[in-house]
Design an enzyme around this catalytic site. Structure first.
Site, PDB file in Angstrom:
ATOM      1  N   HIS A 306       0.857  -1.195   0.000  1.00  0.00           N
ATOM      2  CA  HIS A 306       0.000   0.000   0.000  1.00  0.00           C
ATOM      3  C   HIS A 306       0.887   1.237   0.000  1.00  0.00           C
ATOM      4  O   HIS A 306       1.944   1.255   0.611  1.00  0.00           O
ATOM      5  CB  HIS A 306      -0.892   0.031   1.254  1.00  0.00           C
ATOM      6  CG  HIS A 306      -2.066   0.939   1.114  1.00  0.00           C
ATOM      7  ND1 HIS A 306      -1.976   2.283   1.356  1.00  0.00           N
ATOM      8  CD2 HIS A 306      -3.330   0.695   0.713  1.00  0.00           C
ATOM      9  CE1 HIS A 306      -3.153   2.838   1.136  1.00  0.00           C
ATOM     10  NE2 HIS A 306      -4.000   1.902   0.735  1.00  0.00           N
ATOM     11  N   ASP A 363      -7.993  -5.057  -0.333  1.00  0.00           N
ATOM     12  CA  ASP A 363      -8.453  -5.915  -1.438  1.00  0.00           C
ATOM     13  C   ASP A 363      -8.122  -7.385  -1.251  1.00  0.00           C
ATOM     14  O   ASP A 363      -8.579  -8.223  -2.030  1.00  0.00           O
ATOM     15  CB  ASP A 363      -7.839  -5.424  -2.751  1.00  0.00           C
ATOM     16  CG  ASP A 363      -8.373  -4.049  -3.127  1.00  0.00           C
ATOM     17  OD1 ASP A 363      -7.582  -3.145  -3.416  1.00  0.00           O
ATOM     18  OD2 ASP A 363      -9.612  -3.889  -3.086  1.00  0.00           O
TER      19      ASP A 363
END
Ligand code: SDX
Length: 427
Positions: A306, A363
């Protein structure tokens, strides 16, 4: 903390203001830098650059903190409901019971989509990816709602919010119905927002949809977890497009397109496809970890890493727990979940991932729940878009209310210096 930063270039010093946010984030205000010094900054991907100040979402990537308007994601996902949290994200406060009822009643006023929109969806092949259809349909809403909202008018802005929340959900489900060749459903104003999503998706003319509260509760939580995430790629796109005073539907359509990318919201579909491939090829998770670490292999461990979270994504923790609960409650035994957990366990002790601070993101586990709820894989990113809609609306509204200037970054030119035109016989 000093109030200014000093930049020295060729022994000339330039003083720049330092600003501090309400959670003690610190920034150097470079809005006057070029006027003062003639130089600009360069920051591909904006890894070190803030585009705005915002009161909507705070996240701390090192501590794994995520809050909407000051409320922790753990509290909101555990105790809130999606429309309630949408109201909070958009208008800044949790609604009273009366405000929430008024909000839902007004959304219901707009859940009927112009029948001519069906001509547009009929123009797409069944094989079209739902995100591409959703981006087109969202933009097309402008054709049927051409009056641009006067953001200074509170009532007009409120109606535009409710219209967007109402119509987007319906057209999002139409993208699935189109791929299945099913008739397009209408919202049922006697039912809740999230229950309507399941009805709009799965109810057939031959039999009424039987609501499953476990499914509705799980989806409600997932939508809350996706509601906003400060200046991510798609939200920054919505703000950028809106900064030219393009309409709300047009700006959100651009956000849908940005979200579609596999490095962003499209990752939830890519994760499931990756896990299914691992399962199909014998379940050797370590082989895929090695592929992800191989610089000569373009394969990335989807759902990992991320830009901001360098510890853990708090949403991933909540979704992982929810995945266990939902699959157990629904009696779903999905081998994909075990593969996901094995991948996570191996990566969390692998030097490559640990040294680069790569952890599961929002996700990584969400697709496993969507699959258990019967959502088809190519609709996963549409699910992300439905959850992110209140954040897009809130950020667009804040940008316009703050009268922010049109977004127009500078660049550093590295091409040819001036040269004379040559006629083709001389090239
Ligand atoms: C979302 O921004 C948001 O808030 C987004 C989001 C939201 O709510 O809106 O949180 C939603 O988009 C989550 C992210 C979903 N995307 C994926 O899961 C795709 C896989 N992840 C990566 O592609 C990547 O981690 C990003 C895009 C998420 C972040 O990329 P960065 O911050 O630009 O990091 P990078 O590409 O510079 O990577 C740093 C290093 C590199 O190695 P080195 O060159 O230093 O040797 O880490 C490696 C990368 O190769 N790396 C990975 C990896 N992610 C980064 N290696 C293998 N697998 C990965 N997934």
């Amino acid at each position: 903390m000093s109030k200014t930063a000093i930049l020295e270039i060729d022994s000339e010093k330039f003083e720049l203001p330092i600003i501090k946010g309400s959670e003690n984030e610190v920034a150097i205000d470079i809005s006057k830098l070029r006027d003062l010094s003639g130089v600009i900054t360069l920051d591909p991907g904006y890894k070190n650059s803030g585009s705005c100040t915002s009161e909507i979402t705070f996240l701390d990537g090192e501590l794994g903190i995520l809050r909407y308007r000051g409320y922790s994601i753990e509290d909101l996902a555990g105790k809130g409901h999606f429309l309630e949290v949408s109201y909070l994200v958009i208008f800044g406060e949790l609604p009273t019971a009366a405000q929430l009822e008024h909000f839902e009643t007004n959304i219901r006023k707009y859940t009927l989509v112009n029948e001519e929109m069906k001509n547009i969806i009929d123009g797409f092949p069944k094989t079209a990816h739902p995100m591409g259809v959703l981006a087109a349909l969202t933009s097309a809403l402008t054709a049927f709602n051409p009056k641009s909202v006067n953001v200074e008018n509170e009532k007009e802005m409120y109606e535009a919010v409710c219209k967007t929340m109402g119509k987007f959900l319906v057209i999002a489900t139409w993208t699935y119905r189109k791929t299945m060749g099913y008739p397009l459903n209408y919202y049922d104003n006697t039912k809740g927002y999230v229950e309507n999503f399941m009805r709009l998706m799965f109810e057939l003319p031959t039999e009424p949809y039987k609501a499953n509260q476990v499914v509705i509760d799980a989806l409600d939580k997932l939508f809350i977890l996706h509601a906003d995430h400060e200046q991510n790629c798609s939200t920054s796109t919505v703000r950028m497009v809106g900064s030219s005073h393009a309409g709300l539907f047009a700006s959100i359509s651009a956000g849908v397109s940005a979200l579609w990318g596999p490095l962003h919201g499209g990752a939830n579909q890519a994760v499931l496809e990756m896990l299914e491939e691992i399962h199909r090829t014998g379940g050797d998770a370590d082989k895929y970890l090695d592929k992800a670490k191989d610089k000569n292999d373009p394969f990335r461990l989807m759902g990992f890493g991320h830009r901001v979270y360098k510890n853990f994504d708090p949403r991933a923790k909540i979704i992982k727990k929810a995945a266990d609960e939902v699959l157990a409650t629904l009696g779903v035994d999905d081998p994909i979940l075990a593969i996901a957990k094995k991948l996570e366990e191996s990566a969390l002790v692998d030097e490559y991932f640990v040294s680069r601070k790569l952890y599961p993101n929002v996700d990584f586990y969400s697709g496993i729940i969507y699959r258990a709820l019967g959502i088809p894989t190519d609709m996963f990113t549409v699910m992300f878009a439905i959850g992110r809609l209140p954040g897009w609306i809130a950020q667009w509204k804040e940008m316009r209310e703050n009268k922010e200037p049109i977004g127009r970054p500078r660049q550093i030119y590295t091409g040819h210096p001036l040269r004379d035109f040559k006629t083709s016989d001389k090239r």
